[in-house]
Motif scaffolding. Structure first.
Motif, PDB file in Angstrom:
ATOM      1  N   SER A   1     -12.736   1.700  12.802  1.00  0.00           N
ATOM      2  CA  SER A   1     -12.841   0.369  12.216  1.00  0.00           C
ATOM      3  C   SER A   1     -11.968   0.301  10.974  1.00  0.00           C
ATOM      4  CB  SER A   1     -14.297   0.067  11.833  1.00  0.00           C
ATOM      5  OG  SER A   1     -15.113   0.050  12.983  1.00  0.00           O
ATOM      6  N   SER A   2     -11.331  -0.837  10.782  1.00  0.00           N
ATOM      7  CA  SER A   2     -10.485  -1.045   9.615  1.00  0.00           C
ATOM      8  C   SER A   2     -11.262  -1.793   8.537  1.00  0.00           C
ATOM      9  CB  SER A   2      -9.242  -1.847   9.998  1.00  0.00           C
ATOM     10  OG  SER A   2      -8.525  -2.228   8.845  1.00  0.00           O
ATOM     11  N   LEU A   3     -11.091  -1.352   7.300  1.00  0.00           N
ATOM     12  CA  LEU A   3     -11.748  -2.040   6.187  1.00  0.00           C
ATOM     13  C   LEU A   3     -11.152  -3.425   5.962  1.00  0.00           C
ATOM     14  CD1 LEU A   3     -12.093   0.805   3.503  1.00  0.00           C
ATOM     15  CD2 LEU A   3     -13.762   0.051   5.189  1.00  0.00           C
TER      16      LEU A   3
ATOM     17  N   ASN B   1     -16.860   1.560  -0.989  1.00  0.00           N
ATOM     18  CA  ASN B   1     -16.760   0.529  -2.027  1.00  0.00           C
ATOM     19  C   ASN B   1     -15.531   0.723  -2.904  1.00  0.00           C
ATOM     20  OD1 ASN B   1     -19.101  -0.808  -1.205  1.00  0.00           O
ATOM     21  ND2 ASN B   1     -20.401   0.576  -2.393  1.00  0.00           N
ATOM     22  N   LYS B   2     -15.217   1.977  -3.240  1.00  0.00           N
ATOM     23  CA  LYS B   2     -14.023   2.253  -4.048  1.00  0.00           C
ATOM     24  C   LYS B   2     -12.759   1.853  -3.295  1.00  0.00           C
ATOM     25  CE  LYS B   2     -15.814   6.043  -6.891  1.00  0.00           C
ATOM     26  NZ  LYS B   2     -15.690   7.474  -7.228  1.00  0.00           N
ATOM     27  N   HIS B   3     -12.768   2.110  -2.002  1.00  0.00           N
ATOM     28  CA  HIS B   3     -11.588   1.759  -1.210  1.00  0.00           C
ATOM     29  C   HIS B   3     -11.458   0.252  -1.051  1.00  0.00           C
ATOM     30  CE1 HIS B   3     -10.050   5.711  -0.094  1.00  0.00           C
ATOM     31  NE2 HIS B   3     -11.311   6.111  -0.040  1.00  0.00           N
ATOM     32  N   ARG B   4     -12.552  -0.445  -0.900  1.00  0.00           N
ATOM     33  CA  ARG B   4     -12.494  -1.915  -0.808  1.00  0.00           C
ATOM     34  C   ARG B   4     -11.945  -2.506  -2.110  1.00  0.00           C
ATOM     35  NH1 ARG B   4     -14.357  -4.136   3.681  1.00  0.00           N
ATOM     36  NH2 ARG B   4     -15.781  -2.942   5.017  1.00  0.00           N
TER      37      ARG B   4
ATOM     38  N   VAL C   1      -2.882  -6.528   4.117  1.00  0.00           N
ATOM     39  CA  VAL C   1      -1.920  -6.697   5.217  1.00  0.00           C
ATOM     40  C   VAL C   1      -1.842  -5.460   6.113  1.00  0.00           C
ATOM     41  CG1 VAL C   1      -0.507  -8.377   3.978  1.00  0.00           C
ATOM     42  CG2 VAL C   1      -0.015  -5.943   3.732  1.00  0.00           C
ATOM     43  N   PHE C   2      -2.431  -4.352   5.671  1.00  0.00           N
ATOM     44  CA  PHE C   2      -2.409  -3.115   6.457  1.00  0.00           C
ATOM     45  C   PHE C   2      -3.774  -2.838   7.078  1.00  0.00           C
ATOM     46  CE2 PHE C   2       0.611  -2.352   2.954  1.00  0.00           C
ATOM     47  CZ  PHE C   2       1.756  -2.021   3.664  1.00  0.00           C
ATOM     48  N   PRO C   3      -3.807  -2.280   8.290  1.00  0.00           N
ATOM     49  CA  PRO C   3      -5.066  -1.664   8.740  1.00  0.00           C
ATOM     50  C   PRO C   3      -5.381  -0.494   7.803  1.00  0.00           C
ATOM     51  CG  PRO C   3      -3.526  -1.922  10.564  1.00  0.00           C
ATOM     52  CD  PRO C   3      -2.762  -2.210   9.312  1.00  0.00           C
ATOM     53  N   TYR C   4      -6.638  -0.364   7.414  1.00  0.00           N
ATOM     54  CA  TYR C   4      -7.030   0.655   6.428  1.00  0.00           C
ATOM     55  C   TYR C   4      -8.296   1.335   6.953  1.00  0.00           C
ATOM     56  CZ  TYR C   4      -7.529   2.552   1.640  1.00  0.00           C
ATOM     57  OH  TYR C   4      -7.616   3.375   0.542  1.00  0.00           O
ATOM     58  N   VAL C   5      -8.176   2.604   7.334  1.00  0.00           N
ATOM     59  CA  VAL C   5      -9.304   3.303   7.945  1.00  0.00           C
ATOM     60  C   VAL C   5      -9.807   4.418   7.042  1.00  0.00           C
ATOM     61  CG1 VAL C   5      -8.548   2.749  10.286  1.00  0.00           C
ATOM     62  CG2 VAL C   5      -7.816   4.898   9.240  1.00  0.00           C
ATOM     63  N   LEU C   6     -11.111   4.653   7.106  1.00  0.00           N
ATOM     64  CA  LEU C   6     -11.733   5.779   6.412  1.00  0.00           C
ATOM     65  C   LEU C   6     -12.238   6.753   7.459  1.00  0.00           C
ATOM     66  CD1 LEU C   6     -13.833   4.163   3.532  1.00  0.00           C
ATOM     67  CD2 LEU C   6     -11.529   5.111   3.437  1.00  0.00           C
TER      68      LEU C   6
ATOM     69  N   GLU D   1      -8.289  -4.547  -2.569  1.00  0.00           N
ATOM     70  CA  GLU D   1      -8.172  -5.851  -3.230  1.00  0.00           C
ATOM     71  C   GLU D   1      -7.202  -5.786  -4.416  1.00  0.00           C
ATOM     72  OE1 GLU D   1     -10.994  -9.244  -5.326  1.00  0.00           O
ATOM     73  OE2 GLU D   1     -11.919  -7.612  -4.178  1.00  0.00           O
ATOM     74  N   LYS D   2      -7.353  -4.756  -5.231  1.00  0.00           N
ATOM     75  CA  LYS D   2      -6.510  -4.632  -6.429  1.00  0.00           C
ATOM     76  C   LYS D   2      -5.047  -4.408  -6.080  1.00  0.00           C
ATOM     77  CE  LYS D   2      -6.079  -2.033 -10.745  1.00  0.00           C
ATOM     78  NZ  LYS D   2      -6.604  -0.923 -11.567  1.00  0.00           N
TER      79      LYS D   2
END
Length: 199
Positions: free
Chosen positions: A60-62, A118-121, A131-136, A125-126
């Motif tokens: 899943s992507s954030l 939460n840190k990654h979210r 625009v990128f898929p971002y996975v953990l 945002e910052k």
């Protein structure tokens, strides 16, 4: 001989000497350019090897939706491992945006990390990473044996690892594409084979 004539002769001699020095320096620069190979991404030998199939990940992507890494498809994927606290990773974000646009016809850029969601979210945002898929996924990093970041893995549309390495600048990232295009495991092996052909 008048002082004026003597001065003109000295100036012409100095001009000729300067031309010889510039020619010699230009020649030396050319020789150095041929001897110094471009520095590519530093490759690690652990994890899936270049030329091998990668395990398939469905994550899943954030930033919304899901991401398939290693599945068969028409497009290649570069998985870029980063951290919220890595200054070089932050420096690479504009480069990734540029690559995403320039290589949009054949390449997907996926950002990957692990840790507190939460840190990654907040980081997404910052830094404007929506625009990128971002996975953990800790398992993703373990699979590719990512020991230092930023690190990238280039996977082709058949799920084969084409190139990988430590990425500190745009040249390192583009060296992955060059290695894949030339069917070499790294830009260094490409340079070595080219040197052998020239010999």
């Amino acid at each position: 001989m008048s002082p004026l004539v003597f001065a003109v002769i000295v100036l012409w001699a100095a001009l000729f000497a300067l031309a010889v020095v510039i020619f010699a320096l230009t020649r030396q620069i050319g020789i150095l350019y041929e001897r110094i190979a471009p520095v590519g991404a530093l490759v690690n030998d652990s994890g899936p090897k270049i030329g091998e199939a990668t395990p398939i990940f469905e994550l899943s992507s954030l930033t919304g939706g899901s991401v398939s890494i290693g599945a068969h498809g028409a497009r290649s994927t570069v998985v870029f491992f980063l951290s919220t606290t890595c200054p070089i990773c932050k420096k690479m974000i504009p480069v990734l945006r540029s690559v995403q646009i320039a290589e949009a016809s054949w390449l997907d850029v996926v950002l990957a990390s692990d840790g507190d969601e939460n840190k990654h979210r907040a980081f997404i945002e910052k830094a404007g990473l929506a625009v990128f898929p971002y996975v953990l996924s800790a398992n993703l990093g373990l699979t590719y044996r990512v020991q230092k970041i930023p690190f990238a893995v280039l996977i082709d549309g058949d799920g084969i690892v084409r190139a990988k390495g430590l990425i500190n600048n745009r040249e390192h990232l583009e060296s992955l594409f060059t290695a894949a295009e030339t069917a070499n495991s790294t830009i260094q092996t490409f340079e070595e084979s080219s040197a052998l052909l020239r010999a």
